[in-house]
Motif scaffolding. Structure first.
Motif, PDB file in Angstrom:
ATOM      1  N   THR A 278       0.839  -1.198   0.000  1.00  0.00           N
ATOM      2  CA  THR A 278       0.000   0.000   0.000  1.00  0.00           C
ATOM      3  C   THR A 278       0.877   1.251   0.000  1.00  0.00           C
ATOM      4  O   THR A 278       1.738   1.417   0.857  1.00  0.00           O
ATOM      5  N   ARG A 280       0.610   5.203   0.324  1.00  0.00           N
ATOM      6  CA  ARG A 280      -0.270   6.304   0.728  1.00  0.00           C
ATOM      7  C   ARG A 280       0.383   7.616   0.310  1.00  0.00           C
ATOM      8  O   ARG A 280       1.523   7.900   0.661  1.00  0.00           O
ATOM      9  N   VAL A 308      -1.707  -1.203  -3.935  1.00  0.00           N
ATOM     10  CA  VAL A 308      -2.855  -0.360  -3.601  1.00  0.00           C
ATOM     11  C   VAL A 308      -2.340   1.058  -3.395  1.00  0.00           C
ATOM     12  O   VAL A 308      -1.441   1.278  -2.579  1.00  0.00           O
ATOM     13  N   ASP A 310      -3.324   4.604  -2.057  1.00  0.00           N
ATOM     14  CA  ASP A 310      -4.288   5.291  -1.208  1.00  0.00           C
ATOM     15  C   ASP A 310      -4.272   6.784  -1.552  1.00  0.00           C
ATOM     16  O   ASP A 310      -3.282   7.486  -1.297  1.00  0.00           O
ATOM     17  N   SER A 312      -6.704   8.979  -0.476  1.00  0.00           N
ATOM     18  CA  SER A 312      -7.662   9.674   0.398  1.00  0.00           C
ATOM     19  C   SER A 312      -7.168  11.035   0.852  1.00  0.00           C
ATOM     20  O   SER A 312      -7.968  11.904   1.215  1.00  0.00           O
ATOM     21  N   SER A 340      -4.961  -1.181  -7.495  1.00  0.00           N
ATOM     22  CA  SER A 340      -6.214  -0.537  -7.084  1.00  0.00           C
ATOM     23  C   SER A 340      -5.911   0.872  -6.619  1.00  0.00           C
ATOM     24  O   SER A 340      -4.872   1.122  -5.990  1.00  0.00           O
ATOM     25  N   ARG A 342      -7.494   3.606  -4.180  1.00  0.00           N
ATOM     26  CA  ARG A 342      -8.459   3.568  -3.089  1.00  0.00           C
ATOM     27  C   ARG A 342      -8.652   4.971  -2.492  1.00  0.00           C
ATOM     28  O   ARG A 342      -7.707   5.754  -2.398  1.00  0.00           O
ATOM     29  N   GLY A 343      -9.896   5.235  -2.041  1.00  0.00           N
ATOM     30  CA  GLY A 343     -10.199   6.424  -1.249  1.00  0.00           C
ATOM     31  C   GLY A 343     -10.131   7.732  -2.001  1.00  0.00           C
ATOM     32  O   GLY A 343      -9.957   8.789  -1.375  1.00  0.00           O
ATOM     33  N   ALA A 362     -11.540   1.975  -6.240  1.00  0.00           N
ATOM     34  CA  ALA A 362     -12.187   1.089  -5.272  1.00  0.00           C
ATOM     35  C   ALA A 362     -12.171   1.746  -3.926  1.00  0.00           C
ATOM     36  O   ALA A 362     -11.179   2.359  -3.506  1.00  0.00           O
ATOM     37  N   ASP A 363     -13.309   1.624  -3.180  1.00  0.00           N
ATOM     38  CA  ASP A 363     -13.346   2.145  -1.808  1.00  0.00           C
ATOM     39  C   ASP A 363     -12.496   1.269  -0.875  1.00  0.00           C
ATOM     40  O   ASP A 363     -11.745   1.718  -0.035  1.00  0.00           O
ATOM     41  N   ASP A 364     -12.653  -0.044  -1.046  1.00  0.00           N
ATOM     42  CA  ASP A 364     -11.866  -1.020  -0.282  1.00  0.00           C
ATOM     43  C   ASP A 364     -11.298  -2.016  -1.288  1.00  0.00           C
ATOM     44  O   ASP A 364     -12.051  -2.631  -2.039  1.00  0.00           O
ATOM     45  N   PRO A 365     -10.033  -2.221  -1.325  1.00  0.00           N
ATOM     46  CA  PRO A 365      -9.453  -3.113  -2.339  1.00  0.00           C
ATOM     47  C   PRO A 365      -9.919  -4.546  -2.158  1.00  0.00           C
ATOM     48  O   PRO A 365      -9.795  -5.119  -1.089  1.00  0.00           O
TER      49      PRO A 365
END
Length: 370
Positions: A278, A280, A308, A310, A312, A340, A342-343, A362-365
């Motif tokens: 992930t 971020r 993933v 992030d 957000s 993915s 996400r957020g 995707a909101d949640d992978p």
């Protein structure tokens, strides 16, 4: 005289049909000379309209010659045909040669009719007729009369070089036009439009509702389901940031989020859990930070089963940022790793969706690779 003209025309046509070439020319010349006074009377009907009578007589004589050359005794009176032909030639001359501004033919013809009707009704009622009275007299819509009255100004427009004032030191054109004050604001408007895109979606929406939708703070608060005090504070903060950004060469820090968003600061953290790596990202992904994002994502792809990203804490992604994410998608495809996003905030998600990355949002992978 009109009866004599018809009799002479019938006699001319009969002789012309049986005469030779030389005799035909002589007959035609004599008949034209005989009809010239009639053409002169037709021309004088149109005097006083801005054209010299001599010019109108020349046009009428041209129409007379056309009428003689096209006359057919089997179709009726020569006089009636000549009147129509000469009148049409004179009207065509007024339409094509005397108007200072191009006006459609129907409007020109109606403008002449309105002029005649105005003189007639003024004599009958001792006052200038209204547009409705002219329309009723001519049996046309009132809007057509108004259009004809307005277009009549194009018949003889005033010259911009005409002297203005008693002394004549200035021209009419000098009194028209002024410096466009709005022109100086073009650069500021373009700059503000770009800065608005760097604000969070909520602040942009509030500014649009306030200054483009003319909503009050209370109406904005009701729309967003927050207090009016909160609306006032957010608007003040957004306007203050825009004002500071307009006066600075470097974008100021936006205090509306926990992450730095001055357009150049960026934080990237990487965490791994069970083969899922992930990344971020905190801050804006634009042309100043896209290179760092691209490098970090490529490094994160190496050895990962699934990546993933992030988003957000990312308030803005521009074209350079989208290119960095597309590059990460290509790198994952080559490494056969899932990806993915996400957020993503609504505005960022909209940009990514329009850029062809909708399938990665995707909101949640979910488990497995996409």
């Amino acid at each position: 005289m009109l009866e004599d003209l018809d009799v002479a025309a019938i006699d001319y046509a009969a002789r012309f049909s049986s005469a030779g070439r030389a005799e035909r020319a002589e007959l035609r010349e004599r008949f034209v000379a005989f009809c010239l006074p009639f053409a002169g009377r037709m021309a004088r009907r149109y005097r006083g309209r801005g054209e010299a009578v001599e010019d109108l007589e020349q046009v009428a004589r041209l129409g007379l010659v056309k009428a003689i050359d096209r006359y057919d005794p089997q179709r009726g009176s020569f006089t009636a045909y000549a009147v129509i032909t000469i009148s049409g030639e004179i009207k065509r001359h007024f339409r094509d040669r005397t108007w200072g501004v191009h006006v459609p033919r129907r409007v020109q013809d109606l403008s002449l009719e309105v002029g005649h009707a105005t003189a007639l009704l003024t004599g009958e009622s001792s006052r200038r007729p209204t547009a409705a009275e002219l329309a009723a007299h001519l049996r046309v819509p009132e809007t057509a009369v108004l259009e004809a009255l307005e277009s009549s100004a194009g018949y003889n427009p005033a010259s911009l070089n005409a002297p203005a004032g008693a002394e004549g030191t200035a021209e009419l054109g000098d009194l028209m036009g002024d410096v466009d004050a709005e022109l100086e604001a073009v650069d500021d408007k373009v700059t503000v439009a770009g800065l608005l895109l760097r604000l969070p979606a909520r602040e942009r929406r509030m500014l649009a509702m306030r200054f483009y939708g003319n909503l009050t703070q209370a109406e904005i608060a009701a729309e967003l389901n927050i207090s009016q005090m909160h609306v006032s504070r957010l608007l003040s903060r957004a306007l203050g940031w825009l004002r500071e950004a307009m006066l600075s060469d470097r974008l100021p820090r936006w205090e509306g989020t926990d992450s730095p968003s001055d357009g150049h600061s960026l934080r990237i953290t990487v965490a791994e859990d069970g083969g899922v790596r992930t990344v971020r990202i905190s801050g804006e992904i634009d042309r100043d930070t896209a290179g760092r994002v691209r490098t970090s994502l490529r490094q994160a792809v190496a050895g990962a089963e699934r990546l993933v990203v992030d988003l957000s804490a990312v308030p803005l992604v521009d074209a350079a940022g989208v290119a960095a994410l597309v590059d990460a998608a290509s790198a994952c495809a080559v490494a056969e790793a899932g990806l993915s996003l996400r957020g993503a905030q609504p505005y960022v998600a909209q940009i990514l969706g329009l850029s062809g990355l909708q399938c990665l949002l995707a909101d949640d992978p979910p488990g497995g690779s996409r």
